[in-house]
Design an enzyme around this catalytic site. Structure first.
Site, PDB file in Angstrom:
ATOM      1  N   ARG A   1       0.749  -1.290  -0.320  1.00 44.04           N
ATOM      2  CA  ARG A   1      -0.091  -0.040   0.156  1.00 44.04           C
ATOM      3  C   ARG A   1       0.863   1.535   0.130  1.00 44.04           C
ATOM      4  O   ARG A   1       0.581   2.300  -1.234  1.00 44.04           O
ATOM      5  CB  ARG A   1      -0.757  -0.168   1.015  1.00 44.04           C
ATOM      6  CG  ARG A   1      -2.200  -1.138   1.033  1.00 44.04           C
ATOM      7  CD  ARG A   1      -3.063  -0.729   2.446  1.00 44.04           C
ATOM      8  NE  ARG A   1      -1.594  -1.251   3.676  1.00 44.04           N
ATOM      9  CZ  ARG A   1      -2.601  -2.741   3.895  1.00 44.04           C
ATOM     10  NH1 ARG A   1      -3.367  -3.251   3.370  1.00 44.04           N
ATOM     11  NH2 ARG A   1      -1.014  -3.121   4.992  1.00 44.04           N
ATOM     12  N   ILE A   2       1.672   1.179   1.099  1.00 42.97           N
ATOM     13  CA  ILE A   2       2.767   2.704   1.097  1.00 42.97           C
ATOM     14  C   ILE A   2       3.685   2.937   0.104  1.00 42.97           C
ATOM     15  O   ILE A   2       3.331   3.479  -0.747  1.00 42.97           O
ATOM     16  CB  ILE A   2       2.959   2.689   2.728  1.00 42.97           C
ATOM     17  CG1 ILE A   2       2.395   2.216   3.625  1.00 42.97           C
ATOM     18  CG2 ILE A   2       4.206   3.840   2.490  1.00 42.97           C
ATOM     19  CD1 ILE A   2       2.511   2.440   4.912  1.00 42.97           C
TER      20      ILE A   2
ATOM     21  N   ASP B   1      10.004  -7.447  -4.232  1.00 43.01           N
ATOM     22  CA  ASP B   1       8.368  -7.070  -3.489  1.00 43.01           C
ATOM     23  C   ASP B   1       8.636  -9.348  -3.522  1.00 43.01           C
ATOM     24  O   ASP B   1       9.019  -9.716  -4.688  1.00 43.01           O
ATOM     25  CB  ASP B   1       7.293  -6.902  -3.399  1.00 43.01           C
ATOM     26  CG  ASP B   1       6.485  -7.298  -2.955  1.00 43.01           C
ATOM     27  OD1 ASP B   1       6.199  -5.731  -2.309  1.00 43.01           O
ATOM     28  OD2 ASP B   1       6.324  -8.458  -2.290  1.00 43.01           O
TER      29      ASP B   1
ATOM     30  N   ALA C   1       9.566   2.519   7.298  1.00 42.67           N
ATOM     31  CA  ALA C   1       9.161   0.861   7.497  1.00 42.67           C
ATOM     32  C   ALA C   1       8.847   0.691   9.556  1.00 42.67           C
ATOM     33  O   ALA C   1       8.061   1.176   9.910  1.00 42.67           O
ATOM     34  CB  ALA C   1       9.524   0.071   6.898  1.00 42.67           C
TER      35      ALA C   1
ATOM     36  N   ASP D   1      12.473   7.243  10.046  1.00 43.84           N
ATOM     37  CA  ASP D   1      11.443   7.966  10.719  1.00 43.84           C
ATOM     38  C   ASP D   1      11.184   6.982  11.933  1.00 43.84           C
ATOM     39  O   ASP D   1      10.096   7.139  12.288  1.00 43.84           O
ATOM     40  CB  ASP D   1       9.818   7.828   9.937  1.00 43.84           C
ATOM     41  CG  ASP D   1       8.576   8.097  10.913  1.00 43.84           C
ATOM     42  OD1 ASP D   1       8.561   9.197  11.019  1.00 43.84           O
ATOM     43  OD2 ASP D   1       7.696   7.983  10.891  1.00 43.84           O
TER      44      ASP D   1
ATOM     45  N   GLU E   1      13.015   2.556  19.715  1.00 41.21           N
ATOM     46  CA  GLU E   1      12.354   3.988  20.625  1.00 41.21           C
ATOM     47  C   GLU E   1      12.024   4.516  21.644  1.00 41.21           C
ATOM     48  O   GLU E   1      11.030   3.706  22.138  1.00 41.21           O
ATOM     49  CB  GLU E   1      11.354   3.787  19.609  1.00 41.21           C
ATOM     50  CG  GLU E   1      11.844   3.563  17.745  1.00 41.21           C
ATOM     51  CD  GLU E   1      10.483   3.700  16.894  1.00 41.21           C
ATOM     52  OE1 GLU E   1       9.361   4.107  17.214  1.00 41.21           O
ATOM     53  OE2 GLU E   1      10.740   3.849  15.399  1.00 41.21           O
TER      54      GLU E   1
ATOM     55  N   HIS F   1       9.493   9.204  14.238  1.00 48.83           N
ATOM     56  CA  HIS F   1       8.026   8.131  13.723  1.00 48.83           C
ATOM     57  C   HIS F   1       7.013   9.430  13.554  1.00 48.83           C
ATOM     58  O   HIS F   1       5.699   8.426  14.794  1.00 48.83           O
ATOM     59  CB  HIS F   1       7.915   6.922  15.350  1.00 48.83           C
ATOM     60  CG  HIS F   1       7.250   5.877  14.517  1.00 48.83           C
ATOM     61  ND1 HIS F   1       7.195   4.791  15.231  1.00 48.83           N
ATOM     62  CD2 HIS F   1       5.855   5.676  13.616  1.00 48.83           C
ATOM     63  CE1 HIS F   1       6.707   3.658  13.913  1.00 48.83           C
ATOM     64  NE2 HIS F   1       6.041   4.405  13.458  1.00 48.83           N
ATOM     65  N   ILE F   2       6.918   9.689  13.281  1.00 47.53           N
ATOM     66  CA  ILE F   2       5.413  10.662  12.557  1.00 47.53           C
ATOM     67  C   ILE F   2       4.702  10.001  11.283  1.00 47.53           C
ATOM     68  O   ILE F   2       4.052  10.687  10.514  1.00 47.53           O
ATOM     69  CB  ILE F   2       5.783  12.021  12.721  1.00 47.53           C
ATOM     70  CG1 ILE F   2       7.261  12.385  11.651  1.00 47.53           C
ATOM     71  CG2 ILE F   2       6.177  12.216  13.683  1.00 47.53           C
ATOM     72  CD1 ILE F   2       7.339  13.769  11.580  1.00 47.53           C
ATOM     73  N   GLY F   3       5.197   8.748  10.894  1.00 44.06           N
ATOM     74  CA  GLY F   3       4.373   9.060   9.508  1.00 44.06           C
ATOM     75  C   GLY F   3       2.846   8.277   9.124  1.00 44.06           C
ATOM     76  O   GLY F   3       2.079   9.257   8.289  1.00 44.06           O
TER      77      GLY F   3
END
Ligand code: NAD
Length: 308
Positions: free
Chosen positions: A150-151, A171, A232, A257, A262, A281-283
């Site tokens: 999706r992303i 992939d 990711a 990100d 974390e 981590h603000i995706g």
């Protein structure tokens, strides 16, 4: 009447949807485990985000629970084993953050390619760093997408239509005819994506097969002018190897990100590089992604009780 416990901040539109469907909604944001054990007793459904944790103790205290809804993607705060044992359905909203994460990945590419964060830091120090800010355009560059889900697809679309980038991808599912047709994208083996791409962007889930997918050996395959973007999961990249790659100039920069640890510890080696852009981590931290996650989980829960 179906009773839903909303245990994390949820968009008002989502709460409204549940109420209009005739559900009783109780809101208690981020209760402690003890509070949750009491609250969950007589509810039919609970909605959480990445918090609170829905542990064995919580699930075993529930007498009527049929659904656990996660407004968002990751469900690692939910004890899936107990949920399965008790026949409780777990729902999430995997598509809700895709566009937001994709836009952040593009933002990181621009920030690294044009040294935006570095330039901003220098401005604040009163330094006019024009000469140190030679960058490059995205147009015509090769974007290597690792994980065309999706992303990955959303990033590839923005890069292709918006910036005229050429797309190559790898992939585990192999070649994808639709992406090749729409974006002129070309399937390559992982090592070839790393060798050929000017920008490598990671969009695989964190699984045993993707842990440290990007390791020292593979970073060495990248062009010294290339940049790595990771929105990711931190564990997809071997952080020690990345620090080595940046120190030795095996790659030209990185936009990150997500991290193996974390929050990223203060004074971490990654914070020392001028050619690295870091975000916490603000995706999916956008009003749109949050609204979609809330509304979609509400709709899924309503649908569940209508059809079960
Ligand atoms: P997705 O499931 O739609 O796509 C993942 C793709 O990776 C799939 O096409 C799958 O075939 C491929 N894949 C799986 N294992 C692979 C392997 N070993 N090698 C190569 N390809 C492999 O997922 P998505 O919604 O696009 O999400 C992608 C990533 O983004 C996930 O890691 C997710 O955790 C992360 N994410 C990050 C944020 C953030 O805030 N930064 C937010 C949401 C999602």
């Amino acid at each position: 009447m179906v009773k839903v416990l909303v245990a994390a901040p949820l968009h008002p539109k989502a709460i409204e949807k549940l109420r209009s469907a005739g559900f009783e909604v109780i809101v208690k944001e981020y209760p402690s485990e003890d509070e949750l054990v009491k609250l969950i007793k007589d509810v039919d459904a609970i909605i959480v985000r990445s918090k609170p944790r829905v542990t064995r103790r919580v699930i075993e205290a529930a007498e009527k629970l049929r659904v656990i809804g996660r407004a968002g993607v990751g469900i690692d705060n939910i004890d899936l084993e107990v949920a399965k044992e008790k026949g409780i359905t777990v729902l999430n909203t995997p598509g809700a953050p895709s566009r937001s994460v994709a836009e952040l990945a593009i933002g990181l590419m621009l920030a690294v390619a044009r040294k935006i964060a570095f330039a901003d830091r220098k401005m604040r120090e009163g330094v006019w760093a024009k000469k140190q800010c030679m960058g490059f355009e995205l147009r015509g560059k090769i974007l290597g997408v690792i994980g065309m889900g999706r992303i990955g697809r959303e990033v590839a679309r923005i890069a292709y239509y918006g910036f005229g980038m050429k797309i190559i991808y790898y992939d585990a599912r192999g070649k994808m005819e639709d992406v090749e047709r729409e974006l002129g994208a070309k399937y390559r083996e992982l090592e070839d994506v790393l060798r050929e791409a000017d920008i490598v962007t990671l969009h695989v889930p964190l699984l045993p097969s993707t842990r440290h997918l990007i390791n020292e050996e593979r970073l060495k395959l990248m062009k010294p002018s290339a940049i790595l973007i990771n929105t990711a999961r931190g564990g997809v990249v071997d952080t020690g190897a990345l620090v080595k790659a940046l120190s030795n100039g095996w790659i030209a920069g990185a936009g990150l990100d997500v991290y193996e640890e974390e929050p990223l510890p203060k004074d971490h080696p990654l914070t020392k590089f001028d050619n690295v852009v870091l975000t916490p981590h603000i995706g999916s931290t956008t009003t749109e992604a949050q609204e979609r996650a809330g509304v979609q989980i509400a709709e899924k829960i309503i649908e569940f009780f209508r059809s079960n």
